[in-house]
Scaffold this motif. Structure first.
Motif, PDB file in Angstrom:
ATOM      1  N   MET A 160      17.612 -20.867 -12.381  1.00 57.79           N
ATOM      2  CA  MET A 160      16.178 -20.598 -12.524  1.00 57.79           C
ATOM      3  C   MET A 160      15.995 -19.446 -13.511  1.00 57.79           C
ATOM      4  SD  MET A 160      14.305 -22.482 -10.524  1.00 57.79           S
ATOM      5  CE  MET A 160      14.596 -23.661  -9.234  1.00 57.79           C
ATOM      6  N   PRO A 161      14.890 -19.425 -14.246  1.00 59.00           N
ATOM      7  CA  PRO A 161      14.639 -18.298 -15.147  1.00 59.00           C
ATOM      8  C   PRO A 161      14.435 -17.018 -14.335  1.00 59.00           C
ATOM      9  CG  PRO A 161      12.779 -19.823 -15.132  1.00 59.00           C
ATOM     10  CD  PRO A 161      13.856 -20.436 -14.311  1.00 59.00           C
ATOM     11  N   ASN A 162      14.968 -15.927 -14.848  1.00 55.11           N
ATOM     12  CA  ASN A 162      14.877 -14.646 -14.147  1.00 55.11           C
ATOM     13  C   ASN A 162      13.491 -14.051 -14.357  1.00 55.11           C
ATOM     14  OD1 ASN A 162      15.376 -12.301 -12.820  1.00 55.11           O
ATOM     15  ND2 ASN A 162      17.107 -11.661 -14.099  1.00 55.11           N
ATOM     16  N   ASP A 163      12.702 -14.007 -13.302  1.00 55.50           N
ATOM     17  CA  ASP A 163      11.343 -13.464 -13.358  1.00 55.50           C
ATOM     18  C   ASP A 163      11.296 -11.976 -13.016  1.00 55.50           C
ATOM     19  OD1 ASP A 163      10.388 -15.931 -14.028  1.00 55.50           O
ATOM     20  OD2 ASP A 163       9.802 -16.461 -11.979  1.00 55.50           O
ATOM     21  N   ASP A 164      12.434 -11.413 -12.670  1.00 53.72           N
ATOM     22  CA  ASP A 164      12.480  -9.998 -12.309  1.00 53.72           C
ATOM     23  C   ASP A 164      12.290  -9.144 -13.566  1.00 53.72           C
ATOM     24  OD1 ASP A 164      12.895  -7.602 -11.003  1.00 53.72           O
ATOM     25  OD2 ASP A 164      15.071  -7.795 -10.975  1.00 53.72           O
ATOM     26  N   PRO A 165      11.251  -8.321 -13.610  1.00 55.30           N
ATOM     27  CA  PRO A 165      11.010  -7.523 -14.812  1.00 55.30           C
ATOM     28  C   PRO A 165      12.078  -6.459 -15.054  1.00 55.30           C
ATOM     29  CG  PRO A 165       9.455  -6.940 -13.078  1.00 55.30           C
ATOM     30  CD  PRO A 165      10.256  -8.098 -12.590  1.00 55.30           C
ATOM     31  N   LYS A 166      12.827  -6.107 -14.034  1.00 52.57           N
ATOM     32  CA  LYS A 166      13.858  -5.066 -14.178  1.00 52.57           C
ATOM     33  C   LYS A 166      15.133  -5.595 -14.802  1.00 52.57           C
ATOM     34  CE  LYS A 166      12.149  -3.120  -9.948  1.00 52.57           C
ATOM     35  NZ  LYS A 166      12.385  -3.205  -8.519  1.00 52.57           N
ATOM     36  N   GLY A 167      15.303  -6.932 -14.857  1.00 56.86           N
ATOM     37  CA  GLY A 167      16.518  -7.503 -15.434  1.00 56.86           C
ATOM     38  C   GLY A 167      17.596  -7.641 -14.398  1.00 56.86           C
ATOM     39  N   LYS A 181      12.379 -12.357  -6.021  1.00 56.70           N
ATOM     40  CA  LYS A 181      12.611 -11.183  -5.165  1.00 56.70           C
ATOM     41  C   LYS A 181      14.105 -10.880  -5.142  1.00 56.70           C
ATOM     42  CE  LYS A 181       8.872 -12.490  -2.104  1.00 56.70           C
ATOM     43  NZ  LYS A 181       8.512 -12.944  -0.764  1.00 56.70           N
ATOM     44  N   PRO A 182      14.574 -10.028  -6.007  1.00 63.00           N
ATOM     45  CA  PRO A 182      16.008  -9.730  -6.063  1.00 63.00           C
ATOM     46  C   PRO A 182      16.529  -9.227  -4.712  1.00 63.00           C
ATOM     47  CG  PRO A 182      14.891  -8.835  -7.978  1.00 63.00           C
ATOM     48  CD  PRO A 182      13.823  -9.327  -7.041  1.00 63.00           C
ATOM     49  N   GLY A 183      17.690  -9.735  -4.341  1.00 64.96           N
ATOM     50  CA  GLY A 183      18.326  -9.347  -3.093  1.00 64.96           C
ATOM     51  C   GLY A 183      18.017 -10.267  -1.922  1.00 64.96           C
ATOM     52  N   ALA A 184      17.047 -11.141  -2.058  1.00 64.97           N
ATOM     53  CA  ALA A 184      16.662 -12.007  -0.945  1.00 64.97           C
ATOM     54  C   ALA A 184      17.122 -13.449  -1.133  1.00 64.97           C
ATOM     55  CB  ALA A 184      15.142 -11.989  -0.780  1.00 64.97           C
ATOM     56  N   GLY A 185      17.713 -13.778  -2.240  1.00 65.89           N
ATOM     57  CA  GLY A 185      18.060 -15.164  -2.552  1.00 65.89           C
ATOM     58  C   GLY A 185      19.143 -15.758  -1.677  1.00 65.89           C
ATOM     59  N   GLN A 186      20.194 -14.984  -1.414  1.00 65.28           N
ATOM     60  CA  GLN A 186      21.299 -15.524  -0.633  1.00 65.28           C
ATOM     61  C   GLN A 186      20.851 -15.882   0.782  1.00 65.28           C
ATOM     62  OE1 GLN A 186      24.735 -13.030  -0.459  1.00 65.28           O
ATOM     63  NE2 GLN A 186      26.046 -14.675   0.264  1.00 65.28           N
ATOM     64  N   ALA A 187      20.125 -14.985   1.419  1.00 65.47           N
ATOM     65  CA  ALA A 187      19.635 -15.253   2.776  1.00 65.47           C
ATOM     66  C   ALA A 187      18.658 -16.428   2.783  1.00 65.47           C
ATOM     67  CB  ALA A 187      18.967 -14.006   3.342  1.00 65.47           C
ATOM     68  N   ALA A 188      17.832 -16.532   1.773  1.00 64.92           N
ATOM     69  CA  ALA A 188      16.873 -17.638   1.699  1.00 64.92           C
ATOM     70  C   ALA A 188      17.590 -18.972   1.523  1.00 64.92           C
ATOM     71  CB  ALA A 188      15.892 -17.417   0.557  1.00 64.92           C
ATOM     72  N   GLY A 189      18.642 -18.996   0.717  1.00 59.23           N
ATOM     73  CA  GLY A 189      19.403 -20.231   0.514  1.00 59.23           C
ATOM     74  C   GLY A 189      20.082 -20.699   1.790  1.00 59.23           C
ATOM     75  N   VAL A 190      20.654 -19.756   2.526  1.00 61.89           N
ATOM     76  CA  VAL A 190      21.307 -20.102   3.794  1.00 61.89           C
ATOM     77  C   VAL A 190      20.268 -20.568   4.813  1.00 61.89           C
ATOM     78  CG1 VAL A 190      22.628 -19.163   5.732  1.00 61.89           C
ATOM     79  CG2 VAL A 190      23.296 -18.624   3.385  1.00 61.89           C
ATOM     80  N   ALA A 191      19.111 -19.915   4.840  1.00 58.50           N
ATOM     81  CA  ALA A 191      18.069 -20.262   5.808  1.00 58.50           C
ATOM     82  C   ALA A 191      17.366 -21.576   5.467  1.00 58.50           C
ATOM     83  CB  ALA A 191      17.038 -19.142   5.879  1.00 58.50           C
ATOM     84  N   ALA A 192      17.519 -22.068   4.242  1.00 60.15           N
ATOM     85  CA  ALA A 192      16.831 -23.298   3.822  1.00 60.15           C
ATOM     86  C   ALA A 192      17.435 -24.556   4.431  1.00 60.15           C
ATOM     87  CB  ALA A 192      16.843 -23.411   2.294  1.00 60.15           C
ATOM     88  N   VAL A 193      18.643 -24.451   4.980  1.00 58.11           N
ATOM     89  CA  VAL A 193      19.302 -25.618   5.583  1.00 58.11           C
ATOM     90  C   VAL A 193      19.649 -25.305   7.035  1.00 58.11           C
ATOM     91  CG1 VAL A 193      20.224 -26.426   3.389  1.00 58.11           C
ATOM     92  CG2 VAL A 193      21.593 -24.903   4.780  1.00 58.11           C
ATOM     93  N   LYS A 194      20.028 -26.342   7.780  1.00 59.87           N
ATOM     94  CA  LYS A 194      20.408 -26.151   9.178  1.00 59.87           C
ATOM     95  C   LYS A 194      21.544 -25.145   9.285  1.00 59.87           C
ATOM     96  CE  LYS A 194      20.380 -29.748  12.135  1.00 59.87           C
ATOM     97  NZ  LYS A 194      20.837 -31.031  12.672  1.00 59.87           N
ATOM     98  N   SER A 195      21.433 -24.249  10.237  1.00 59.10           N
ATOM     99  CA  SER A 195      22.473 -23.232  10.399  1.00 59.10           C
ATOM    100  C   SER A 195      23.805 -23.855  10.814  1.00 59.10           C
ATOM    101  CB  SER A 195      22.029 -22.184  11.416  1.00 59.10           C
ATOM    102  OG  SER A 195      21.802 -22.794  12.671  1.00 59.10           O
ATOM    103  N   SER A 196      23.781 -24.989  11.477  1.00 61.01           N
ATOM    104  CA  SER A 196      25.017 -25.629  11.918  1.00 61.01           C
ATOM    105  C   SER A 196      25.854 -26.173  10.751  1.00 61.01           C
ATOM    106  CB  SER A 196      24.706 -26.762  12.894  1.00 61.01           C
ATOM    107  OG  SER A 196      23.929 -27.758  12.275  1.00 61.01           O
ATOM    108  N   LEU A 197      25.255 -26.304   9.583  1.00 54.82           N
ATOM    109  CA  LEU A 197      26.004 -26.777   8.419  1.00 54.82           C
ATOM    110  C   LEU A 197      26.905 -25.694   7.839  1.00 54.82           C
ATOM    111  CD1 LEU A 197      23.317 -28.907   6.555  1.00 54.82           C
ATOM    112  CD2 LEU A 197      25.253 -29.723   7.900  1.00 54.82           C
ATOM    113  N   GLY A 198      26.567 -24.434   8.073  1.00 54.23           N
ATOM    114  CA  GLY A 198      27.401 -23.339   7.581  1.00 54.23           C
ATOM    115  C   GLY A 198      27.397 -23.210   6.063  1.00 54.23           C
ATOM    116  N   ALA A 199      26.226 -23.195   5.462  1.00 56.33           N
ATOM    117  CA  ALA A 199      26.125 -23.099   4.004  1.00 56.33           C
ATOM    118  C   ALA A 199      26.587 -21.722   3.525  1.00 56.33           C
ATOM    119  CB  ALA A 199      24.690 -23.346   3.564  1.00 56.33           C
ATOM    120  N   ARG A 200      27.262 -21.721   2.396  1.00 56.71           N
ATOM    121  CA  ARG A 200      27.673 -20.481   1.735  1.00 56.71           C
ATOM    122  C   ARG A 200      27.002 -20.460   0.360  1.00 56.71           C
ATOM    123  NH1 ARG A 200      31.633 -23.160   3.797  1.00 56.71           N
ATOM    124  NH2 ARG A 200      32.451 -23.919   1.840  1.00 56.71           N
ATOM    125  N   VAL A 201      26.372 -19.336   0.024  1.00 56.06           N
ATOM    126  CA  VAL A 201      25.633 -19.232  -1.234  1.00 56.06           C
ATOM    127  C   VAL A 201      26.169 -18.044  -2.019  1.00 56.06           C
ATOM    128  CG1 VAL A 201      23.375 -18.889  -2.282  1.00 56.06           C
ATOM    129  CG2 VAL A 201      23.575 -20.267  -0.214  1.00 56.06           C
TER     130      VAL A 201
END
Length: 133
Positions: free
Chosen positions: A125-132, A70-90
């Motif tokens: 990860m391999p790009n599964d987005d058909p639009k490139g 899902k293009p555009g949703a990766g950064q938010a998903a990466g940050v949400a995958a860990v505790k918010s108190s860690l302050g992850a930057r993706v």
């Protein structure tokens, strides 16, 4: 009888020496406590560093996987995958074939004077987005 007196004299001298040594063990123990505390803090710090590195890997892997689907949703998903108190930057980068995510988390130190580099992990990860890209 004479032997008894000598034995009594020796016992009295031994008791006097023991009285002089009273408290020595306590002082030795008090002197060793800072070393024990430092070793314990080092063990805790080592565990914390390992935990933060594992969380950085989780954030990077999740961000790359979601961004590939899902293009555009990766950064938010990466940050949400860990505790918010860690302050992850993706950060994400894409090519026609792959999505690369790099996650970085600052490692806090519990040992005074110990400066630690941030935990950084990269996942592709391999790009599964058909639009490139």
């Amino acid at each position: 009888m004479r032997g008894t007196r000598r034995g009594a004299a020796r016992d009295g001298a031994a008791r006097d020496g023991a009285a002089q040594d009273r408290g020595q063990v306590a002082l030795e123990y008090i002197g060793f406590i800072p070393i024990l505390l430092f070793v314990a803090l080092c063990g805790i710090q080592l565990g914390w560093v390992g935990y933060v590195h594992q969380q950085a890997e989780t954030a990077a892997r999740t961000a790359a996987r979601v961004e590939a689907r899902k293009p555009g949703a990766g950064q938010a998903a990466g940050v949400a995958a860990v505790k918010s108190s860690l302050g992850a930057r993706v950060m994400l980068s894409k090519t026609a074939d792959a999505v690369t995510a790099t996650a970085s988390i600052d490692v806090t130190s519990i040992i005074p004077g110990l400066g630690l580099d941030p935990a950084t992990a990269t996942a592709v990860m391999p790009n599964d987005d058909p639009k490139g890209p």
